[in-house]
Write a protein that holds these residues in place. Structure first.
Motif, short mmCIF file in Angstrom:
data_model
loop_
_atom_site.label_atom_id
_atom_site.label_comp_id
_atom_site.label_asym_id
_atom_site.label_seq_id
_atom_site.Cartn_x
_atom_site.Cartn_y
_atom_site.Cartn_z
N HIS A 1 44.07 93.88 154.94
CA HIS A 1 43.71 95.18 154.39
C HIS A 1 42.94 95.04 153.08
CE1 HIS A 1 46.31 97.41 157.15
NE2 HIS A 1 47.26 96.52 156.90
N ARG A 2 42.18 96.08 152.78
CA ARG A 2 41.59 96.26 151.46
C ARG A 2 42.67 96.95 150.61
NH1 ARG A 2 38.31 98.60 147.75
NH2 ARG A 2 36.10 98.40 147.95
N LEU A 3 43.04 96.38 149.49
CA LEU A 3 44.08 96.94 148.65
C LEU A 3 43.56 98.14 147.85
CD1 LEU A 3 45.84 93.74 147.23
CD2 LEU A 3 46.38 95.04 149.30
N SER A 4 44.48 99.01 147.48
CA SER A 4 44.16 100.16 146.64
C SER A 4 45.05 100.12 145.39
CB SER A 4 44.41 101.46 147.40
OG SER A 4 45.81 101.69 147.55
N ARG A 5 44.82 101.06 144.49
CA ARG A 5 45.63 101.14 143.28
C ARG A 5 47.11 101.23 143.59
NH1 ARG A 5 43.80 102.94 138.45
NH2 ARG A 5 45.68 104.22 138.32
N ALA A 6 47.45 101.84 144.73
CA ALA A 6 48.86 102.01 145.09
C ALA A 6 49.57 100.69 145.35
CB ALA A 6 48.98 102.91 146.32
N ASP A 7 48.80 99.61 145.55
CA ASP A 7 49.39 98.30 145.84
C ASP A 7 49.59 97.45 144.59
OD1 ASP A 7 49.27 98.59 148.79
OD2 ASP A 7 47.12 98.61 148.44
N TRP A 8 49.60 98.08 143.43
CA TRP A 8 49.64 97.31 142.18
C TRP A 8 50.88 96.44 142.06
CZ3 TRP A 8 53.46 97.62 138.56
CH2 TRP A 8 54.32 98.73 138.61
N ARG A 9 52.02 96.91 142.55
CA ARG A 9 53.25 96.11 142.43
C ARG A 9 53.14 94.81 143.24
NH1 ARG A 9 57.70 99.16 140.42
NH2 ARG A 9 57.24 101.41 140.30
N ALA A 10 52.70 94.94 144.49
CA ALA A 10 52.60 93.77 145.36
C ALA A 10 51.56 92.79 144.83
CB ALA A 10 52.25 94.20 146.79
N PHE A 11 50.43 93.32 144.32
CA PHE A 11 49.41 92.41 143.79
C PHE A 11 49.88 91.75 142.49
CE2 PHE A 11 45.72 91.53 141.06
CZ PHE A 11 45.17 90.51 141.80
N HIS A 12 50.55 92.49 141.63
CA HIS A 12 51.03 91.90 140.38
C HIS A 12 51.96 90.73 140.67
CE1 HIS A 12 53.28 91.84 136.45
NE2 HIS A 12 52.04 91.90 136.04
N ASP A 13 52.77 90.86 141.73
CA ASP A 13 53.71 89.78 142.10
C ASP A 13 52.95 88.51 142.46
OD1 ASP A 13 56.34 88.69 143.04
OD2 ASP A 13 55.31 88.76 144.98
N ILE A 14 51.92 88.61 143.34
CA ILE A 14 51.20 87.41 143.73
C ILE A 14 50.28 86.94 142.61
CG2 ILE A 14 49.25 88.60 144.84
CD1 ILE A 14 49.32 86.39 147.00
N ARG A 15 49.82 87.84 141.77
CA ARG A 15 48.96 87.45 140.66
C ARG A 15 49.72 86.55 139.68
NH1 ARG A 15 43.78 86.31 139.38
NH2 ARG A 15 43.10 87.20 137.41
N ILE A 16 50.95 86.91 139.36
CA ILE A 16 51.75 86.09 138.46
C ILE A 16 52.01 84.72 139.09
CG2 ILE A 16 53.97 85.86 137.30
CD1 ILE A 16 52.07 87.86 136.01
N GLU A 17 52.27 84.71 140.41
CA GLU A 17 52.52 83.43 141.08
C GLU A 17 51.27 82.55 141.05
OE1 GLU A 17 53.06 81.78 145.57
OE2 GLU A 17 54.59 83.23 144.93
N MET A 18 50.11 83.12 141.36
CA MET A 18 48.90 82.29 141.40
C MET A 18 48.56 81.73 140.03
SD MET A 18 45.56 84.86 141.74
CE MET A 18 46.20 85.95 142.99
N LEU A 19 48.79 82.51 138.97
CA LEU A 19 48.48 82.03 137.63
C LEU A 19 49.50 81.00 137.15
CD1 LEU A 19 47.45 85.37 135.87
CD2 LEU A 19 45.96 83.62 136.86
N THR A 20 50.71 81.08 137.70
CA THR A 20 51.76 80.13 137.31
C THR A 20 51.65 78.82 138.07
OG1 THR A 20 53.26 81.97 136.80
CG2 THR A 20 54.25 79.80 137.10
N LEU A 21 51.45 78.91 139.39
CA LEU A 21 51.38 77.70 140.21
C LEU A 21 49.99 77.07 140.16
CD1 LEU A 21 53.48 78.67 143.37
CD2 LEU A 21 54.23 77.59 141.24
N GLY A 22 48.95 77.90 140.12
CA GLY A 22 47.58 77.38 140.02
C GLY A 22 47.20 77.25 138.55
N THR A 23 47.90 76.41 137.85
CA THR A 23 47.87 76.37 136.39
C THR A 23 46.47 76.33 135.80
OG1 THR A 23 49.93 75.13 136.54
CG2 THR A 23 48.87 75.23 134.39
N HIS A 24 45.57 75.50 136.37
CA HIS A 24 44.25 75.30 135.78
C HIS A 24 43.13 75.91 136.63
CE1 HIS A 24 46.32 71.49 134.03
NE2 HIS A 24 46.54 72.55 133.28
N SER A 25 43.49 76.82 137.53
CA SER A 25 42.50 77.31 138.49
C SER A 25 41.89 78.66 138.13
CB SER A 25 43.14 77.41 139.89
OG SER A 25 43.58 76.14 140.32
N PHE A 26 42.44 79.34 137.15
CA PHE A 26 41.99 80.70 136.88
C PHE A 26 41.67 80.88 135.40
CE2 PHE A 26 44.75 80.79 140.58
CZ PHE A 26 43.96 81.45 141.50
N GLY A 27 40.85 81.87 135.13
CA GLY A 27 40.38 82.09 133.77
C GLY A 27 41.27 82.98 132.94
#
Length: 338
Positions: free
Chosen positions: A177-203
């Motif tokens: 799916h294309r996410l919308s503003r209503a999906d902010w909780r689910a995206f915030h969850d994976i965003r924190i994981e990607m920034l934590t586990l992908g330590t040097h991969s994101f800006g």
């Protein structure tokens, strides 16, 4: 005993004043009135305010446990607008659905009166309230700095609005799916994981996203074409893209936030996400995708090359993650209409 909802009237003045005083004591920054000012307010004035209409109460038996007000603006040129507030639910009834029901009742009343825009202000550090309002379709549009002072501290409010002519966005079902503003909780969850586990991969750093308010996360989604694979309401993989700014760069798209949770890898998610994003971009006039990847991230580089990206250059010492300074490569993928 079920909670009942009805408009408040002059006869409810004593109960309303008592509950408002309770709210001021529990959450002083959520009210402009001080406890002393609320106590000093004549009951006749409280009754008159309720008699003017716009207040809705939540009752548990005869006990008033919550209230919300919506105040239409009276001038001709602002008659399409109404302001929400005050709004309070007693702590022992928070999380029961009472706040949701009160907001729905206020929206219904506003719509009945021809209101097309609801507005409110919320103290900037009150992330729980901002999450609630975001879930109900409100979007932040400005900040009012220094709106109140209390005990030597200065507070700011975030101003939020909801367009009542637009449908309330619903969270997406499982699948691609294309996410919308209503999906902010689910995206915030994976965003924190990607920034934590992908330590040097994101800006950006995980603590920067942890500090974001819910409406700020929703706004980020709203400005990004963000695709995701969802299972059980949880995002397993995501990929976003946005158009470059300005007319002369509008044919280019930048790919961001590419991540798959470890348990979902090797399931073809990235290819499906890229295919969806590419199709959307081509339909929108984009002729090439571009992205940044860590020079030492050989696995990611190989994956992008398999999907049509080639290295065109790079930036030395591009990122500094807590003292770990590393280079990035720049990759480009022509799209079908290029």
């Amino acid at each position: 005993m079920a909670i009942e909802y009805r408009p408040l009237a002059e006869a409810d003045a004593e109960r309303f004043a008592a509950l408002r005083l309770h709210g001021i004591r529990a959450y002083p920054t959520a009210f402009l009135l001080t406890e002393a000012e609320a106590r000093a307010m004549p009951r006749e004035r409280v009754a008159a305010a309720l008699g003017n209409g716009g207040f809705i109460g939540a009752f548990h038996g005869t006990d008033l446990v919550g209230f919300i007000a919506q105040h239409p603006m009276r001038l001709t040129q602002t008659a399409h607008r109404a302001e929400i507030g005050p709004f309070y639910v007693r702590p022992d009834h928070q999380g029961t659905g009472a706040a949701h029901a009160l907001m729905v009742a206020a929206v219904t009343a506003a719509t009945t009166h021809g209101t097309t825009q609801l507005e409110l202000s919320v103290e900037s550090s009150n992330h729980r309230a901002r999450a609630f309002y975001t879930d109900h379709g409100f979007q932040a549009f400005a900040t009012h700095p220094g709106i109140a002072r209390m005990g030597g501290a200065t507070f700011s409010d975030v101003l939020m609005r909801r367009d009542l002519t637009a449908p309330l966005l619903r969270r997406c079902d499982d699948g691609l799916h294309r996410l919308s503003r209503a999906d902010w909780r689910a995206f915030h969850d994976i965003r924190i994981e990607m920034l934590t586990l992908g330590t040097h991969s994101f800006g950006t750093m995980p603590e920067e996203w942890t500090a974001k308010a819910p409406d700020e996360v929703a706004d980020w989604i709203g400005k990004t074409n963000l695709w995701a694979v969802v299972e059980g309401g949880r995002i397993l993989s995501c990929l976003g893209w946005h158009r470059f700014p300005g007319q002369v760069q509008a044919h280019r798209g930048h790919v961001v936030a590419v991540y798959t949770r470890p348990e979902a890898q090797r399931r073809g998610h990235v290819r499906a996400l890229l295919d969806a994003a590419k199709a959307e971009a081509v339909a929108d006039g984009i002729i090439q995708f571009e992205l940044d990847v860590g020079a030492d991230n050989k696995a990611a580089r190989a994956a992008y090359e398999a999907h049509g990206f080639t290295v065109t250059g790079g930036t030395p010492r591009a990122l500094n993650h807590a003292g770990h300074i590393h280079n990035q490569l720049y990759m480009v993928c022509p799209l079908s209409n290029g």
